[in-house]
Design an enzyme around this catalytic site. Structure first.
Site, short mmCIF file in Angstrom:
data_model
loop_
_atom_site.label_atom_id
_atom_site.label_comp_id
_atom_site.label_asym_id
_atom_site.label_seq_id
_atom_site.Cartn_x
_atom_site.Cartn_y
_atom_site.Cartn_z
N PHE A 93 0.99 -1.17 -0.18
CA PHE A 93 -0.13 0.10 -0.10
C PHE A 93 0.86 1.31 0.10
O PHE A 93 0.46 2.27 0.26
CB PHE A 93 -0.92 0.10 1.12
CG PHE A 93 -1.96 -1.18 1.53
CD1 PHE A 93 -2.19 -2.05 0.23
CD2 PHE A 93 -2.59 -1.26 2.58
CE1 PHE A 93 -2.98 -2.92 0.45
CE2 PHE A 93 -3.34 -2.50 2.84
CZ PHE A 93 -3.53 -3.14 1.59
N ILE A 126 3.20 -7.67 -5.39
CA ILE A 126 2.74 -6.86 -4.16
C ILE A 126 1.07 -7.56 -3.74
O ILE A 126 0.76 -7.14 -2.90
CB ILE A 126 2.70 -5.53 -4.48
CG1 ILE A 126 2.43 -4.64 -3.18
CG2 ILE A 126 1.67 -5.05 -5.48
CD1 ILE A 126 2.62 -3.15 -3.47
N GLY A 127 0.83 -8.30 -4.47
CA GLY A 127 -0.51 -9.04 -4.11
C GLY A 127 -1.37 -8.99 -5.27
O GLY A 127 -2.53 -9.34 -5.41
N THR A 128 -0.86 -8.43 -6.40
CA THR A 128 -1.67 -8.02 -7.43
C THR A 128 -1.96 -9.22 -8.56
O THR A 128 -2.66 -9.02 -9.58
CB THR A 128 -1.22 -7.06 -8.06
OG1 THR A 128 0.03 -6.81 -8.47
CG2 THR A 128 -1.55 -5.74 -7.37
N ALA A 187 3.03 -4.25 -14.25
CA ALA A 187 2.72 -4.92 -15.54
C ALA A 187 3.28 -4.06 -16.87
O ALA A 187 3.64 -5.02 -17.90
CB ALA A 187 1.25 -4.75 -15.79
N ASN A 243 -4.73 -9.95 -17.99
CA ASN A 243 -5.46 -11.04 -17.41
C ASN A 243 -6.68 -10.44 -16.67
O ASN A 243 -6.59 -9.84 -15.45
CB ASN A 243 -4.54 -11.84 -16.04
CG ASN A 243 -5.15 -12.62 -15.51
OD1 ASN A 243 -6.58 -12.89 -15.34
ND2 ASN A 243 -4.46 -13.94 -15.00
N THR A 288 -7.27 -11.18 -12.78
CA THR A 288 -6.38 -10.40 -11.69
C THR A 288 -6.63 -8.88 -11.85
O THR A 288 -6.68 -8.37 -10.72
CB THR A 288 -4.87 -10.71 -11.90
OG1 THR A 288 -4.40 -10.36 -13.07
CG2 THR A 288 -4.61 -12.25 -11.48
N GLY A 306 -0.71 1.55 -16.60
CA GLY A 306 -1.09 1.29 -14.87
C GLY A 306 -2.68 1.15 -14.58
O GLY A 306 -3.34 1.88 -15.04
N GLU A 311 -3.70 1.05 -8.77
CA GLU A 311 -4.30 2.36 -8.15
C GLU A 311 -5.42 3.10 -8.72
O GLU A 311 -6.08 3.95 -8.16
CB GLU A 311 -2.92 3.23 -7.77
CG GLU A 311 -2.06 2.59 -6.72
CD GLU A 311 -0.68 3.09 -6.69
OE1 GLU A 311 -0.43 3.89 -5.56
OE2 GLU A 311 0.13 2.71 -7.56
#
Ligand code: MOS
Length: 736
Positions: free
Chosen positions: A237, A464-466, A508, A629, A632, A700, A703
């Site tokens: 975060f 990071i969990g994405t 990404a 994807n 995700t 991006g 966020e």
């Protein structure tokens, strides 16, 4: 056949749900000692005396470190932005600059022993009244810091004249509180020195490479002698995108006691040992014609920072780029230096705060001019970046607005406030748009074809969990002609090819582009072997004739094929590695302005007697370029929207003005959304391949989806109730 674009489930999903994913504090190391941090209870002053005798003689204690006996850190001055970290170094002097500042470190055999001994440290302070942030006086108190990442202020055109001459003018101030990241996984570090002087830091971080740089600088150890490792993050975060004092303390303590040392922050320490999002006070002035077309836009923002780092929250950044204003656009950022630790980026920093002000003001303008809020935004759309004058690479904002509105059923909305009801509840619908910075970072990666025909991707990047592990496997799989489950991915270790931090929703488009290039390089080497290696099966043909699929190279015109495994075996190779280096054009030098876009639509239900706001439904339409994807990506969008719900309805860190402390230092006092707060979230992706943004076509995403949730909801609250909320979060009393 293509894996990219498929809704593939996370390759690390099983590990995560079975507890197999190793987080920093879980890494087993029997030899490790445990450290507990003792922190200052005052926010300003100095330590007159610190008595550690009782702590030192407590059971299990190995050493108690204070400013008196802590090894000195390198006093090289550096900016908090390069490498990223708070510049005030812990336990180096007797000064107190913020509440919760580390003042002692107790190292013991067990965590309980260290924690207990920490309570025995006796401190006497010389106390001064802290300087705290006050929203009411912020604008007078603010100063312009030295320039940082972007220019602090901007002026295109003549905003003063445009505003003075405008037919319709709005000027409003919007405020937001400090917030804390509150990742589920607290920050932790395990520091291990080898006999040869190599330091390995297992650290809960979004930037293994940056952490190595910072540790090298402060500890005076060459970078080649430092490894930083972080394979999984339980939430970052932005809080883990800087290095914080506890990591340095762990490294030095391990040196002192000559054995590995583990530090993990307590939940309460997550409110002062690491950063937070700074409050903002933002003033927006909009001038427009009667038809809602903007003539002038001014956006000024002030945020608190620490005494030692000028952290600038670039809340007005978005106003430079989102809407066209024919007469002028100006922005400025200033800071107020107060007794607290350094703020840092948090979940869509800058944009998430800035859009609350900008897109609230646009809604106020819609009501002032009588133009529908979606139509108002369509009228102010632009193909050219107002700030740089460059065309946008891709900008599907119109599609976001029109397709989002269609999905939401915006045409069934009645425009007047308080005109829609559901029984005794007031119903309101709001919209907001967003623009999000596209980050460009150089990145390297290596892709190795293994002897068994599988592949390995390696980079010092982060998931990071994405879903980075998954998406990188997909990208490498397509480039090599393999099934994604034949591709393993290793990340989060400085011994792997250097990559960039997991910041700004950039992985990404950048780190993953390096994977694409590395996989192509590995494929080219394999093709070369098939054409000119030992017993070359495709001898005499051109590389362009060779196809890759199903783990083999195929020469269709000759009806020949060979598997990677066979090709490597034939050439006596156990593996074949390709290196990829992605080096994007720097932002200021690019021919196009690259940003992601969104339009989001919220429906709320407000209890008129209790002031309680519930989110009924939410539609988000996003242009983040090509979606690698959809599964995700959708998960990221849902997560981002939930962050936004927290921002607008729940989250606030309260400072006690007398002590200067953040006081609600726990999940019990700091509210975040739970499942019961969140209805069905509807997510649409309307963007397409953006060749300027990345070889993968991606911009991006993560966020972006947290941005403008807040104004969409407060605009809906206004539509429901007729009450305009300009101070977050929206709590009951503000609606009663
Ligand atoms: Mo994110 S707040 O850019 O780590």
């Amino acid at each position: 056949m293509n894996a990219v674009g498929q809704p593939i489930s996370r390759v690390d999903g099983r590990l995560k749900v079975t507890g197999g994913a190793r987080y920093t504090a879980d890494i087993p190391l029997a030899a490790a000692a445990h450290a507990a941090i003792v922190y200052s209870t005052i926010a300003r002053g100095r330590i007159v005396s610190i008595d550690t005798a009782a702590a030192e003689s407590a059971p299990g204690v190995l050493v108690v470190l204070t400013h008196k006996n802590m090894p000195r850190m390198n006093p090289v001055p550096w900016s908090h932005l390069r490498p990223q970290g708070q510049t005030y170094l812990p336990l180096q002097d007797d000064q107190i600059h913020y509440a919760g500042q580390p003042i002692a470190l107790v190292v013991a055999a067990t965590l309980d022993q260290a924690t207990h001994a920490g309570t025995l440290v006796q401190v006497a302070y010389e106390r001064q009244s802290p300087v705290v942030f006050d929203q009411r006086t912020a604008k007078q108190d603010a100063v312009a810091p030295p320039q940082r990442m972007w220019p602090l202020s901007s002026l295109i055109g003549n905003t003063d004249k445009a505003l003075a001459d405008s037919a319709v003018k709005i000027e409003r101030t919007y405020t937001m509180p400090d917030r804390h990241h509150n990742a589920m996984e607290p920050h932790a570090t395990l520091a291990v020195w080898d006999n040869d002087g190599t330091l390995t830091l297992y650290d809960s971080t979004q930037m293994v490479v940056g952490t190595r740089k910072l540790a090298s600088l402060v500890l005076g150890v060459p970078e080649e002698k430092i490894n930083v490792v972080c394979e999984f993050l339980g939430g970052g975060f932005g809080g883990k995108s800087w290095s914080w004092p506890h990591t340095l303390l762990a490294a030095l303590a391990a040196k002192v006691v000559n054995r590995p040392v583990r530090v993990q922050l307590t939940r309460a320490q997550m409110y002062s040992m690491v950063g937070h999002q700074a409050a903002t006070v933002q003033t927006i002035a909009l001038g427009a014609y009667n038809d809602g077309k903007l003539t002038g836009l001014r956006h000024d923002s002030v945020n608190p920072t620490s005494l030692f780092d000028d952290y600038v929250e670039y809340a007005a950044l978005a106003s430079r780029h989102l809407w066209r204003a024919s007469g002028g656009i100006s922005t400025s950022h200033r800071v107020v230096r107060v007794n607290r630790n350094s703020p840092v980026v948090l979940r869509a920093p800058m944009e998430a705060q800035g859009h609350f002000a900008l897109e609230s003001a646009m809604d106020e303008l819609a009501y002032a001019t009588g133009v529908d809020p979606v139509e108002l935004r369509l009228r102010n759309d632009t193909d050219t970046d107002p700030y740089s004058g460059r065309p946008f690479s891709t900008r599907a904002l119109r599609e976001c607005l029109t397709k989002g509105a269609a999905r939401f059923g915006w045409d069934r909305r009645t425009p007047e406030p308080r005109s829609m009801r559901d029984g005794r509840y007031l119903v309101g619908q709001g919209v907001a748009a967003a623009i999000f910075t596209h980050w460009r970072w150089p990145a390297k990666a290596r892709v190795t074809l293994n002897g068994d025909g599988s592949a390995l991707v390696e980079a010092a990047a982060h998931d990071i969990g994405t879903g980075t592990y998954t998406v990188m496997a997909q990208v490498a799989a397509d480039a090599l002609g393999l099934a994604p489950d034949r591709v393993a991915v290793r990340l989060g270790d400085t011994r792997l090819p250097e990559s960039h931090p997991a910041i700004g929703s950039s992985t990404a488009a950048n780190a993953t582009a390096a994977v694409l290039l590395a996989a192509r390089a590995a494929r080219e080497k394999a093709v070369e072997l098939a054409l000119a290696g030992r017993d070359a099966p495709f001898a005499g043909t051109e590389p362009g004739d060779v196809m890759v699929a199903d783990g083999r190279l195929t020469l269709a015109k000759a009806n020949l094929n060979i598997t990677y495994a066979e090709l490597l075996a034939r050439n006596g190779l156990s593996g074949l590695a390709g290196d990829g280096g992605y080096d994007p054009v720097e932002e200021v030098n690019g021919p196009k302005a690259i940003f992601s876009f969104s339009a989001v639509f919220a429906e709320v239900r407000v209890d008129p007697d209790l002031g309680l706001v519930r989110l009924n439904r939410f539609v988000g339409a996003y242009d983040a370029g090509r979606i690698l994807n959809p599964k995700t990506a959708r998960s990221q969008a849902i997560g981002g929207i939930i962050w936004g719900v927290g921002q607008v309805l729940l989250e606030q860190s309260e400072t006690d003005p007398a002590s200067g402390q953040f006081i609600n230092r726990n999940y019990s006092g700091y509210l975040v959304p739970t499942n019961a707060d969140i209805p069905e979230l509807d997510v649409l992706f309307v963007g397409g391949f953006d060749e300027e943004a990345s070889p993968l076509g991606a911009k991006g995403l993560g966020e972006l989806t947290a941005v403008s949730v807040a104004p969409a909801i407060t605009n809906a609250v206004y539509h429901a109730t007729g009450t305009r909320i300009r101070d977050l979060p929206v709590t009951l009393e503000k609606l009663l």
